[in-house]
Design an enzyme around this catalytic site. Structure first.
Site, mmCIF file in Angstrom:
data_model
loop_
_atom_site.group_PDB
_atom_site.id
_atom_site.type_symbol
_atom_site.label_atom_id
_atom_site.label_comp_id
_atom_site.label_asym_id
_atom_site.label_seq_id
_atom_site.Cartn_x
_atom_site.Cartn_y
_atom_site.Cartn_z
ATOM 1 N N HIS A 72 -86.229 -2.871 22.564
ATOM 2 C CA HIS A 72 -86.995 -2.708 21.319
ATOM 3 C C HIS A 72 -86.914 -3.985 20.485
ATOM 4 O O HIS A 72 -85.829 -4.498 20.263
ATOM 5 C CB HIS A 72 -86.445 -1.538 20.507
ATOM 6 C CG HIS A 72 -86.938 -0.206 20.998
ATOM 7 N ND1 HIS A 72 -86.988 0.914 20.216
ATOM 8 C CD2 HIS A 72 -87.421 0.157 22.215
ATOM 9 C CE1 HIS A 72 -87.485 1.926 20.923
ATOM 10 N NE2 HIS A 72 -87.738 1.494 22.134
ATOM 11 N N TYR A 201 -86.711 5.342 10.719
ATOM 12 C CA TYR A 201 -85.715 5.818 9.755
ATOM 13 C C TYR A 201 -86.498 6.217 8.508
ATOM 14 O O TYR A 201 -87.198 5.373 7.935
ATOM 15 C CB TYR A 201 -84.727 4.700 9.388
ATOM 16 C CG TYR A 201 -83.806 4.274 10.520
ATOM 17 C CD1 TYR A 201 -84.246 3.429 11.546
ATOM 18 C CD2 TYR A 201 -82.475 4.698 10.551
ATOM 19 C CE1 TYR A 201 -83.394 3.033 12.565
ATOM 20 C CE2 TYR A 201 -81.610 4.300 11.573
ATOM 21 C CZ TYR A 201 -82.077 3.477 12.578
ATOM 22 O OH TYR A 201 -81.225 3.086 13.584
ATOM 23 N N PRO A 293 -73.564 6.971 11.371
ATOM 24 C CA PRO A 293 -74.440 6.500 12.449
ATOM 25 C C PRO A 293 -75.700 5.743 11.990
ATOM 26 O O PRO A 293 -76.403 5.177 12.825
ATOM 27 C CB PRO A 293 -74.826 7.779 13.193
ATOM 28 C CG PRO A 293 -74.549 8.893 12.248
ATOM 29 C CD PRO A 293 -73.453 8.442 11.350
ATOM 30 N N LYS A 297 -74.001 1.505 14.766
ATOM 31 C CA LYS A 297 -72.957 0.511 15.013
ATOM 32 C C LYS A 297 -71.709 1.028 15.744
ATOM 33 O O LYS A 297 -70.907 0.234 16.240
ATOM 34 C CB LYS A 297 -72.502 -0.103 13.674
ATOM 35 C CG LYS A 297 -73.532 -1.041 13.057
ATOM 36 C CD LYS A 297 -73.604 -2.356 13.804
ATOM 37 C CE LYS A 297 -74.869 -3.104 13.540
ATOM 38 N NZ LYS A 297 -75.856 -3.063 14.637
HETATM 39 P P1 RFL Z 1 -64.981 8.332 22.111
HETATM 40 O O1 RFL Z 1 -66.351 8.239 22.661
HETATM 41 O O2 RFL Z 1 -64.714 9.357 21.065
HETATM 42 O O3 RFL Z 1 -63.986 8.529 23.338
HETATM 43 C C1 RFL Z 1 -62.617 8.843 23.150
HETATM 44 C C2 RFL Z 1 -62.125 9.592 24.373
HETATM 45 O O4 RFL Z 1 -60.735 9.867 24.218
HETATM 46 C C3 RFL Z 1 -60.479 11.200 24.636
HETATM 47 N N1 RFL Z 1 -59.249 11.678 23.960
HETATM 48 C C4 RFL Z 1 -58.056 11.768 24.570
HETATM 49 N N2 RFL Z 1 -57.661 11.479 25.817
HETATM 50 C C5 RFL Z 1 -56.356 11.689 26.131
HETATM 51 N N3 RFL Z 1 -55.442 12.195 25.247
HETATM 52 C C6 RFL Z 1 -55.801 12.505 23.978
HETATM 53 N N4 RFL Z 1 -54.899 12.992 23.124
HETATM 54 C C7 RFL Z 1 -57.151 12.285 23.598
HETATM 55 N N5 RFL Z 1 -57.844 12.461 22.450
HETATM 56 C C8 RFL Z 1 -59.101 12.103 22.691
HETATM 57 C C9 RFL Z 1 -61.722 11.955 24.214
HETATM 58 O O5 RFL Z 1 -61.880 13.170 24.928
HETATM 59 C C10 RFL Z 1 -62.817 10.944 24.536
HETATM 60 O O6 RFL Z 1 -63.297 11.081 25.862
HETATM 61 O O7 RFL Z 1 -64.518 6.934 21.468
HETATM 62 P P2 RFL Z 1 -64.890 5.429 21.914
HETATM 63 O O8 RFL Z 1 -64.737 5.230 23.380
HETATM 64 O O9 RFL Z 1 -64.146 4.555 20.976
HETATM 65 O O10 RFL Z 1 -66.476 5.322 21.624
HETATM 66 C C11 RFL Z 1 -66.994 5.366 20.320
HETATM 67 C C12 RFL Z 1 -68.398 5.951 20.339
HETATM 68 O O11 RFL Z 1 -68.371 7.172 21.054
HETATM 69 C C13 RFL Z 1 -68.973 6.195 18.927
HETATM 70 O O12 RFL Z 1 -68.633 5.133 18.066
HETATM 71 C C14 RFL Z 1 -70.508 6.336 18.923
HETATM 72 O O13 RFL Z 1 -70.920 7.473 19.636
HETATM 73 C C15 RFL Z 1 -71.038 6.421 17.487
HETATM 74 N N6 RFL Z 1 -72.494 6.638 17.428
HETATM 75 C C16 RFL Z 1 -73.378 5.580 17.573
HETATM 76 N N7 RFL Z 1 -72.928 4.338 17.877
HETATM 77 C C17 RFL Z 1 -73.803 3.318 18.110
HETATM 78 O O14 RFL Z 1 -73.365 2.181 18.352
HETATM 79 N N8 RFL Z 1 -75.177 3.499 18.081
HETATM 80 C C18 RFL Z 1 -75.714 4.722 17.805
HETATM 81 O O15 RFL Z 1 -76.924 4.859 17.862
HETATM 82 C C19 RFL Z 1 -74.806 5.820 17.506
HETATM 83 N N9 RFL Z 1 -75.276 7.052 17.253
HETATM 84 C C20 RFL Z 1 -72.990 7.928 17.172
HETATM 85 C C21 RFL Z 1 -74.396 8.106 17.090
HETATM 86 C C22 RFL Z 1 -72.135 9.031 17.036
HETATM 87 C C23 RFL Z 1 -72.642 10.293 16.787
HETATM 88 N N10 RFL Z 1 -71.720 11.379 16.680
HETATM 89 C C24 RFL Z 1 -71.886 12.610 17.350
HETATM 90 C C25 RFL Z 1 -70.446 11.169 16.058
HETATM 91 C C26 RFL Z 1 -74.928 9.354 16.834
HETATM 92 C C27 RFL Z 1 -74.057 10.454 16.659
HETATM 93 C C28 RFL Z 1 -74.699 11.791 16.334
HETATM 94 C C1 PHB Z 2 -79.626 7.854 18.489
HETATM 95 O O1 PHB Z 2 -80.594 7.615 19.216
HETATM 96 O O2 PHB Z 2 -78.843 8.771 18.705
HETATM 97 C C2 PHB Z 2 -79.429 7.015 17.269
HETATM 98 C C3 PHB Z 2 -80.246 5.915 17.066
HETATM 99 C C4 PHB Z 2 -80.089 5.132 15.932
HETATM 100 C C5 PHB Z 2 -79.104 5.446 15.025
HETATM 101 C C6 PHB Z 2 -78.272 6.526 15.247
HETATM 102 C C7 PHB Z 2 -78.434 7.329 16.372
HETATM 103 O O3 PHB Z 2 -78.972 4.682 13.902
#
Ligand code: RFL
Ligand code: PHB
Length: 390
Positions: A72, A201, A293, A297
């Site tokens: 994009h 957005y 989110p 980032k």
């Molecule tokens: P994770 O993905 O939470 O993985 C951590 C893992 O550790 C496990 N765990 C354990 N394992 C062993 N012993 C324990 N005691 C444990 N406790 C936990 C868990 O089961 C899990 O598998 O962290 P990590 O790897 O640091 O990754 C971070 C990302 O997942 C997170 O920052 C993003 O998803 C945030 N996020 C977004 N980030 C972006 O860069 N671009 C986006 O568009 C974006 N959209 C989002 C998002 C997060 C969202 N939610 C649901 C919070 C949209 C949403 C809705």
């Molecule tokens: C997503 O596609 O889940 C998404 C995209 C952009 C954002 C947050 C989440 O800023």
């Protein structure tokens, strides 16, 4: 048993670190609390910075992302009934983002780890960290009723916000900073074509909305909602109506509705733990920081932490240097705080807060008007959105 680095958590940060270390000849064991299928069922991020894309390629698992990911070069912000484009590639001298789901990144990293033969223990219960203030840390866990122990040189705490790693640090050694927002995001995933080729957005009096996607046939939509919203109160029809009411007429008519395949509420929070290193324990990703989110980032910050941490661990193993390990926390935090600022700013500008009456409402409107009347302001937004340099 012994290994060089124990990685706690098989989210994107743990798996990416594992791949980069494996390619440098460093042995790792990943310990994950949940099952592989559970980890792959979590729907999360969708937007990857170029730096993240580069790291996934460096980890040797970029082929499917290159084939199926959508590049994009802009996105839109809708407010006051109009749509405005942020031409990120033009504003940043040629940079872009990649739309490719976190679930797919995780799957590719898991497949890469399987192919390399490096071990992952899923459903590891009661993971506990010991002696990380000395030269020989240990990690214990239980699996099928049997207790296991690994001695290692370093522990990487990649276990997310609710993980055990940060919680194992003595309270006096850590400082935390937090802002909890008075709303969440209700997200829906559906196998329908996106309403527009780029993300939208939308800032609206009824609250924020976001049109995103996973592919040309799968859409991801969000609406701002109260944090305590009950998912049972949101039929698909109610969601589609609310989404359309916030987008403005042009985008609203382009929304294709269909049955949701996932629906969930995520709270919005800003959080940073300092430092990110405690002796031989290194935190990375959501274990150390959370962003709302809105700026896309979270996953990208997890990737930049992993860049710095893998560099430091590789240098340490290669020449026994402590200096690289000593630098990790400060290097990572410098980038983390800039992404925290950007995510907080995007969230504040685009969401409806309870206090948004009178003065603050006018200030937010002026901020959006200014943004689209100033190339300098737009360039600042664009350079943060595509990701600051490592
Ligand atoms: P994770 O993905 O939470 O993985 C951590 C893992 O550790 C496990 N765990 C354990 N394992 C062993 N012993 C324990 N005691 C444990 N406790 C936990 C868990 O089961 C899990 O598998 O962290 P990590 O790897 O640091 O990754 C971070 C990302 O997942 C997170 O920052 C993003 O998803 C945030 N996020 C977004 N980030 C972006 O860069 N671009 C986006 O568009 C974006 N959209 C989002 C998002 C997060 C969202 N939610 C649901 C919070 C949209 C949403 C809705
Ligand atoms: C997503 O596609 O889940 C998404 C995209 C952009 C954002 C947050 C989440 O800023």
């Amino acid at each position: 048993m012994r290994t060089q680095v124990v990685i706690i958590g098989s989210g994107p940060s743990g798996l990416l670190l594992g791949q980069l270390l494996h390619r440098a000849g460093i042995d790792t064991v990943v310990l994950e609390r949940k099952s592989r299928d559970y980890v792959l069922s979590r729907v999360r991020a969708g937007v990857l910075e170029q730096g993240t894309v580069g790291l996934i390629e460096e980890a040797g698992v970029g082929a499917r992302m290159r084939r199926e990911g959508l590049v994009h070069d802009g996105f839109e912000i809708a407010f006051a009934g109009e749509r405005h484009r942020v031409a990120i590639t033009e504003l940043t001298g040629g940079r872009s983002v990649m739309v490719y789901g976190q679930t797919e990144v995780t799957r590719d990293l898991m497949d890469g780890r399987d192919a390399s033969g490096a071990p992952t223990v899923y459903e590891a219960e009661d993971v506990a960290l010991h002696d990380f203030d000395g030269p020989s840390p240990r990690v214990t866990w239980r699996k099928d009723g049997v207790t296991h122990e690994l001695v290692c040189d370093a522990i990487a705490g990649c276990d997310g916000y609710h993980g055990v790693s940060r919680a194992s640090v003595p309270a006096g050694a850590i400082r935390t900073f937090e802002r909890v927002y008075p709303f969440g995001w209700l997200g829906v995933l559906a196998d329908v074509p996106p309403c527009a080729p780029e993300l939208i957005y939308a800032a609206h009096d009824r609250g924020f909305a976001l049109c995103s996607m996973r592919s040309t046939t799968r859409s991801r939509y969000y609406v701002q909602c109260p944090v305590d919203e009950r998912i049972e109160d949101w039929s698909d029809d109610r969601f589609w109506d609310e989404l359309r009411s916030r987008l403005g007429p042009e985008a609203a008519v382009a929304v294709t509705t269909g049955p949701s395949i996932e629906k969930s509420v995520a709270p919005l929070r800003s959080f940073v733990a300092e430092p990110m290193r405690f002796g031989r324990l290194f935190l990375a990703g959501d274990a150390a920081h959370i962003v709302p989110p809105t700026g896309a980032k979270g996953l990208n910050l997890a990737a930049s932490d992993v860049r710095y941490l893998s560099d430091a661990l590789i240098e340490h193993v290669r020449d026994g240097s402590e200096a690289a390990l000593d630098r990790y926390s400060a290097r990572a935090l410098a980038r983390v705080w800039k992404a925290e600022r950007f995510s907080w700013w995007m969230t504040t500008m685009l969401h409806r807060f309870p206090e948004d009456e009178g003065f603050t409402a006018r200030i937010k409107r002026a901020e959006l008007d200014y943004l689209f009347s100033s190339r300098a302001a737009l360039a600042s937004l664009a350079e943060n959105y595509v990701g600051l340099p490592y």
